[in-house]
Design an enzyme around this catalytic site. Sequence first.
Site, PDB file in Angstrom:
ATOM      1  CB  CYS A  19       3.072   7.402   3.161  1.00  0.00           C
ATOM      2  SG  CYS A  19       3.645   6.270   4.444  1.00  0.00           S
ATOM      3  CB  CYS A  49       0.603   6.783  11.443  1.00  0.00           C
ATOM      4  SG  CYS A  49       1.815   7.809  10.646  1.00  0.00           S
ATOM      5  CB  CYS A  93       2.523  -1.143  13.989  1.00  0.00           C
ATOM      6  SG  CYS A  93       2.661  -0.773  12.225  1.00  0.00           S
ATOM      7  CB  CYS A 131       6.797  -5.141   8.977  1.00  0.00           C
ATOM      8  SG  CYS A 131       8.011  -4.167   9.906  1.00  0.00           S
ATOM      9  CD  GLU A 136      -3.011  -1.031   2.248  1.00  0.00           C
ATOM     10  OE1 GLU A 136      -4.183  -1.335   1.968  1.00  0.00           O
ATOM     11  OE2 GLU A 136      -2.649  -0.688   3.393  1.00  0.00           O
ATOM     12  CB  CYS A 143       5.762  -2.151  16.310  1.00  0.00           C
ATOM     13  SG  CYS A 143       7.487  -1.797  15.895  1.00  0.00           S
TER      14      CYS A 143
END
Length: 414
Positions: A138, A383, A152, A145, A125, A149
Amino acid sequence: MSVTEAFAPGAIAKKPLVANPDLFTSKPSLIGLTRPQMAKALHEKGVPEKQLRMRVNQLWHWLYIRGVSDFDAMTNVAKDMREMLKEHFTIARPEIVEEQISNDGTRKWLLRFPSRGAGRPVEIETVYIPEEGRGTLCISSQVGCTLTCSFCHTGTQKLVRNLTAEEILSQLLLARDRLGDFPGADTPPGAFVPTGDRKVTNIVMMGMGEPLYNFDSVKTALLIATDGDGLSLSKRRVTLSTSGVVPEIYRTGEEIGVMLAISLHAVRDELRDMLVPINKKYPLKELLDACRAYPSLSNARRITFEYVMLKDVNDSLEDAKLMVQLLKGIPAKINLIPFNPWPGTNYQCSDWATIEKFADFINQAGYASPIRTPRGRDILAACGQLKSESERMRKTERLAFEAMMIAGHGEDDD
């Protein structure tokens, strides 16, 4: 769909808007190659050595100034040369699987790239955030990933693979296509874009993935994006965000030279170990030492510290006081980010009064501490909300799937 067509805010385009005809071919792309790499690729296909510099300059101009995605549009390139390029290379954009437009004008694209060992085509994305005086793109650096985290959404998606320099750079090229940001192109009617010559004025490596775990590809893409004879973005308008890969922070300053952002989110090691697990490998002292050593650090080139506000977790006045102590001597800006919820999360956003109290203390200590206005929440584009459905497949599944894809003429039924 052409760039002049537009969606109403909140609408979703479900069918592919841009198809990549070379998605399942082995043609290498010229996008994302350095000048020496491009010269080598052309030379291997028979371009005489004495012509290489001129040909590379021609291609560079068409790719990064004119923004073409079709060799036939290169009108000052001889026809036989264009035919050779079409036979051996591609400059096609990735496939847009889905485009969403938020009520606040934020745009999110779900893009599809070839598998490159991941088993099936992968998806990432990319988000465009328009404001009155700037338009920020962005960009993602990985499919998934590794950092996990806990707050997230992207971290809930396992790493599938790194993106190539071409795939990183293509996100910028495609966004500029869709926004009419190349010479002679039209901006979509009704689109919220900044006034001025450029629609994409800034890029941030804050999308899916940890950029510094894909250093070489990110470096190549950003150096092309900031090349003065091409896309020509100022390095001061390019920000790379890391969760704290300390050795590569030093390399970023020396070899790329863009602005640095740190995903901080906690000011005590025991809490940061939980929120940002890479802290167990590179604790706060090592991270902040690397920040202090970042080249050209000054009040004009500050490091941005990103701090997501989590209710009753990291939002106390004691946390604010400790932050000021930790950042002493570092020219810095602290971005306070109201937590953006996503399905399945156990965290809550701090109360607004708490966020304002936290920001006031930081400001009074001499640091700029803006509270970031959440953008694109309604399309999960804010975010920490980015995620795609790409997952790594077992080898047997991958081989069976690839055989099915070939039999199905490359169409993905998912």
